[in-house]
Design an enzyme around this catalytic site. Structure first.
Site, PDB file in Angstrom:
ATOM      1  N   HIS A 172      54.631   1.923 -62.165  1.00 27.90           N
ATOM      2  CA  HIS A 172      53.553   0.950 -62.410  1.00 27.90           C
ATOM      3  C   HIS A 172      52.277   1.225 -61.616  1.00 27.90           C
ATOM      4  CE1 HIS A 172      55.796  -2.217 -64.731  1.00 27.90           C
ATOM      5  NE2 HIS A 172      56.797  -1.466 -64.304  1.00 27.90           N
ATOM      6  N   ASP A 205      44.143   1.572 -58.772  1.00 23.01           N
ATOM      7  CA  ASP A 205      45.050   0.562 -59.335  1.00 23.01           C
ATOM      8  C   ASP A 205      45.817   1.196 -60.491  1.00 23.01           C
ATOM      9  OD1 ASP A 205      46.185  -1.916 -59.829  1.00 23.01           O
ATOM     10  OD2 ASP A 205      44.273  -2.986 -59.860  1.00 23.01           O
TER      11      ASP A 205
HETATM   12  C1  GDG Z   1      51.505  -3.635 -60.563  1.00 23.98           C
HETATM   13  C2  GDG Z   1      50.434  -2.569 -60.358  1.00 23.98           C
HETATM   14  C3  GDG Z   1      49.808  -2.753 -62.748  1.00 23.98           C
HETATM   15  C4  GDG Z   1      47.124 -12.983 -60.262  1.00 23.98           C
HETATM   16  N1  GDG Z   1      46.760 -14.070 -59.590  1.00 23.98           N
HETATM   17  C5  GDG Z   1      47.389 -15.107 -60.153  1.00 23.98           C
HETATM   18  C6  GDG Z   1      48.159 -14.639 -61.202  1.00 23.98           C
HETATM   19  N2  GDG Z   1      47.997 -13.330 -61.241  1.00 23.98           N
HETATM   20  C7  GDG Z   1      48.639 -12.431 -62.217  1.00 23.98           C
HETATM   21  C8  GDG Z   1      47.614 -11.933 -63.205  1.00 23.98           C
HETATM   22  C9  GDG Z   1      48.205 -10.585 -63.602  1.00 23.98           C
HETATM   23  C10 GDG Z   1      48.967 -10.158 -62.351  1.00 23.98           C
HETATM   24  O1  GDG Z   1      49.160 -11.300 -61.548  1.00 23.98           O
HETATM   25  C11 GDG Z   1      48.200  -9.147 -61.521  1.00 23.98           C
HETATM   26  O2  GDG Z   1      47.962  -8.010 -62.315  1.00 23.98           O
HETATM   27  P1  GDG Z   1      48.264  -6.557 -61.804  1.00 23.98           P
HETATM   28  O3  GDG Z   1      47.872  -5.608 -62.873  1.00 23.98           O
HETATM   29  O4  GDG Z   1      47.624  -6.346 -60.473  1.00 23.98           O
HETATM   30  O5  GDG Z   1      49.859  -6.566 -61.710  1.00 23.98           O
HETATM   31  P2  GDG Z   1      50.928  -6.400 -60.508  1.00 23.98           P
HETATM   32  O6  GDG Z   1      52.265  -6.675 -61.061  1.00 23.98           O
HETATM   33  O7  GDG Z   1      50.518  -7.226 -59.377  1.00 23.98           O
HETATM   34  O8  GDG Z   1      50.850  -4.851 -60.125  1.00 23.98           O
HETATM   35  C12 GDG Z   1      49.281  -2.759 -61.327  1.00 23.98           C
HETATM   36  C13 GDG Z   1      50.950  -3.747 -62.913  1.00 23.98           C
HETATM   37  O9  GDG Z   1      51.978  -3.558 -61.928  1.00 23.98           O
HETATM   38  C14 GDG Z   1      51.597  -3.629 -64.286  1.00 23.98           C
HETATM   39  O10 GDG Z   1      52.131  -2.354 -64.485  1.00 23.98           O
HETATM   40  O11 GDG Z   1      48.752  -3.142 -63.607  1.00 23.98           O
HETATM   41  O12 GDG Z   1      48.331  -1.728 -61.169  1.00 23.98           O
HETATM   42  O13 GDG Z   1      49.950  -2.630 -59.001  1.00 23.98           O
HETATM   43  O14 GDG Z   1      49.113 -10.738 -64.656  1.00 23.98           O
HETATM   44  O15 GDG Z   1      47.512 -12.851 -64.248  1.00 23.98           O
HETATM   45  N3  GDG Z   1      48.907 -15.442 -61.988  1.00 23.98           N
HETATM   46  C15 GDG Z   1      48.875 -16.774 -61.712  1.00 23.98           C
HETATM   47  N4  GDG Z   1      48.170 -17.297 -60.671  1.00 23.98           N
HETATM   48  C16 GDG Z   1      47.405 -16.501 -59.877  1.00 23.98           C
HETATM   49  O16 GDG Z   1      46.768 -16.988 -58.939  1.00 23.98           O
HETATM   50  N5  GDG Z   1      49.595 -17.601 -62.494  1.00 23.98           N
END
Ligand code: GDG
Length: 495
Positions: A169, A381
């Site tokens: 990821h 990222d």
């Molecule tokens: C890994 C990789 C890759 C964020 N703040 C809140 C909240 N979120 C949710 C968002 C989004 C997710 O968290 C963050 O997105 P990421 O893409 O950074 O995903 P992660 O799982 O953290 O990271 C990343 C991902 O895996 C998928 O392969 O994109 O690069 O590091 O969905 O909506 N959700 C809520 N409240 C928040 O305050 N409900």
């Protein structure tokens, strides 16, 4: 695709649940991510089991909540228990202090403590043994992410033959960074034991292959049917890029719902005469938050026309609060916000509104909708799902996405997002101004195309293409083309 008689097993560091203590008893709710939603129908259909750490130590009273979860959701959860020492060495140590910084290019932040590596191997081996114990050779095992890179190798050492695939990821760096790892040979060698390696971008796949070539002189690869066929000595595997995505429809529906429109209207009223820029990030040094704030400071300093007309809402989701490095980062960010607000605030206008908490899904979508511009500036990222969610939610198609060229999402969005190098604060400031003045017709054209692309390439498409590659050995989205950076440079030039 897996046949009806093939069970579907998923392994990840954490089980896809949120545990809550209610009246002295644990209750398990399903997690809310797109991955869980997309996998659930398949898990139900193929007697699925998800293997992972439940999130608390001492699992004996978890039996009944996990069983309740299984009967409600239609698939099983298999907990892998971890002691405090396991957590310290494998998770906080090797995963968070070695792999996370290294694979995001922050090798100087790594703590290459040999004890962490010992624990990482032991916990990966435990996952492998648990998977072996609950599966048979017809089953399909899908391992997720950098916490579990040794699992296929553990299964092989245990004399198991399984169709075991992996999805990574986060970014995969080139040899200049990866080769700093004391255990580079062991990890690369273990990854070769998976039958399919999925990465987020072509860049990640190319970096991985370059690392193999640097470490194993007999590495050979050829590109066929959308996948890289890799041979190192007697071992063969396949690798490809499968950019992960979101459940577009569920975000689009929530965005159009009444629950969300009231909060959105409140936020809009609060910023009636201004454009709102939104930053939403988990507190992490990879997210480029200080750089973003410096860019805003530069913009306010050099483009006085923006003062009073544009505000940043920065949501920081608490993370790894017990680690001093993260506490320091939080203090640095809060210090910068204080300085910038102190420097520019005028009666009736504050440049930065700051929230340090996690939002409910409804609140999150309201913020997406209230924002005229999203400013997402990670230094590196894997994908960045926030960029895709922001587009999915904005059905008015009157807003702008500013995105770091170092987010995996840029490989798909570079033509219609405004791409920036987050280290170049002058350029980011210019692009903020460009976004502010972008005409609504240009906004609409760009956002329409972005939304269409996210809608077409949603999480279900990602799942189908990955499983086709795993079961049929071909990928319909595969490409041997490497970098989009050169295009990105052209696309994002500030006017
Ligand atoms: C890994 C990789 C890759 C964020 N703040 C809140 C909240 N979120 C949710 C968002 C989004 C997710 O968290 C963050 O997105 P990421 O893409 O950074 O995903 P992660 O799982 O953290 O990271 C990343 C991902 O895996 C998928 O392969 O994109 O690069 O590091 O969905 O909506 N959700 C809520 N409240 C928040 O305050 N409900």
């Amino acid at each position: 695709m897996p046949q009806k008689n093939e069970r579907f097993l998923v392994a990840s560091n954490r089980l896809p649940i949120v545990l809550e203590r209610i009246n002295e008893k644990w209750e398990a709710r399903p997690g809310s991510g797109g991955l869980v939603t997309a996998l659930t129908p398949l898990m139900k259909q193929n007697h699925g089991t998800w293997v992972g750490w439940p999130g608390v130590t001492g699992e004996e009273d978890l039996k009944s909540p996990l069983q309740d979860f299984a009967s409600e959701q239609g698939y099983s959860l298999h907990p892998v228990s971890l002691s405090d020492e396991d957590l310290q060495g494998y998770y906080y140590g090797f995963a968070n202090e070695v792999l996370w910084p290294l694979l995001h290019g922050f090798h100087t932040k790594c703590n290459f403590e040999p004890g962490y590596w010992e624990r990482y191997q032991a916990v990966n081996d435990r996952f492998a043994q648990e998977l072996l114990a609950i599966s048979s050779k017809n089953d399909f095992i899908w391992v997720h992410d950098y916490h579990l890179m040794l699992v296929a190798s553990g299964i092989k050492i245990g004399f198991g033959q399984r169709n075991c695939c992996y999805f990574h990821h986060i970014p995969f760096p080139g040899p200049d960074i990866f080769l700093k790892l004391p255990w580079r040979r062991e990890i690369l060698s273990a990854l070769l034991d998976f039958s399919l390696l999925g990465f987020q971008t072509n860049e990640d796949v190319a970096n991985f292959i370059r690392c193999l070539e640097a470490v194993f002189s007999d590495t050979k690869q050829r590109f066929s049917q959308g996948l890289h066929e890799i041979r190192c000595g007697s071992r063969t595997t396949r690798a490809g890029a499968f950019p992960i995505s979101i459940d577009f429809d569920s975000f689009a529906h929530l965005a159009a719902s009444n629950e969300v429109s009231q909060t959105t209207a409140k936020l809009k009223r609060l910023h009636a005469d201004q454009q709102v820029i939104l930053g939403i990030d988990r507190l992490d040094y990879t997210k480029g938050i200080p750089e973003r704030l410096e860019a805003l400071r530069y913009a306010l300093l050099h483009f006085p026309d923006l003062r009073g007309n544009l505000s940043l809402i920065q949501v920081l989701v608490p993370s790894r609060q017990e680690v001093p490095e993260y506490q320091n980062l939080k203090e640095r960010i809060q210090g910068l916000i204080g300085e910038i607000n102190g420097q520019f605030t005028e009666p009736g206008w504050i440049p930065i509104h700051y929230l340090y908490r996690s939002l409910s899904r409804e609140e999150l979508v309201s913020f997406y909708l209230a924002a005229d511009i999203a400013l997402l500036t990670p230094l590196w990222d894997g994908m960045n799902l926030v960029a895709k969610e922001y587009c999915a939610c904005n059905y008015h198609e009157d807003n702008v996405l500013i995105l770091s060229e170092f987010a995996g999402a840029a490989s798909q969005m570079y033509q219609d997002a405004l791409l920036v190098n987050p280290h170049n604060v002058v350029n980011v400031a210019q692009v903020i101004r460009r976004a502010y003045y972008m005409h609504k017709s240009e906004r609409a054209e760009r956002m329409k195309r972005l939304r269409e692309s996210v809608r077409k390439n949603d999480i279900y498409f990602w799942l189908r293409t990955y499983l086709e590659a795993a079961f049929e050995g071909k990928s319909r989205i595969g490409s041997s083309r490497r970098s989009y950076f050169y295009l990105a440079e052209r696309c994002s030039e500030a006017s």
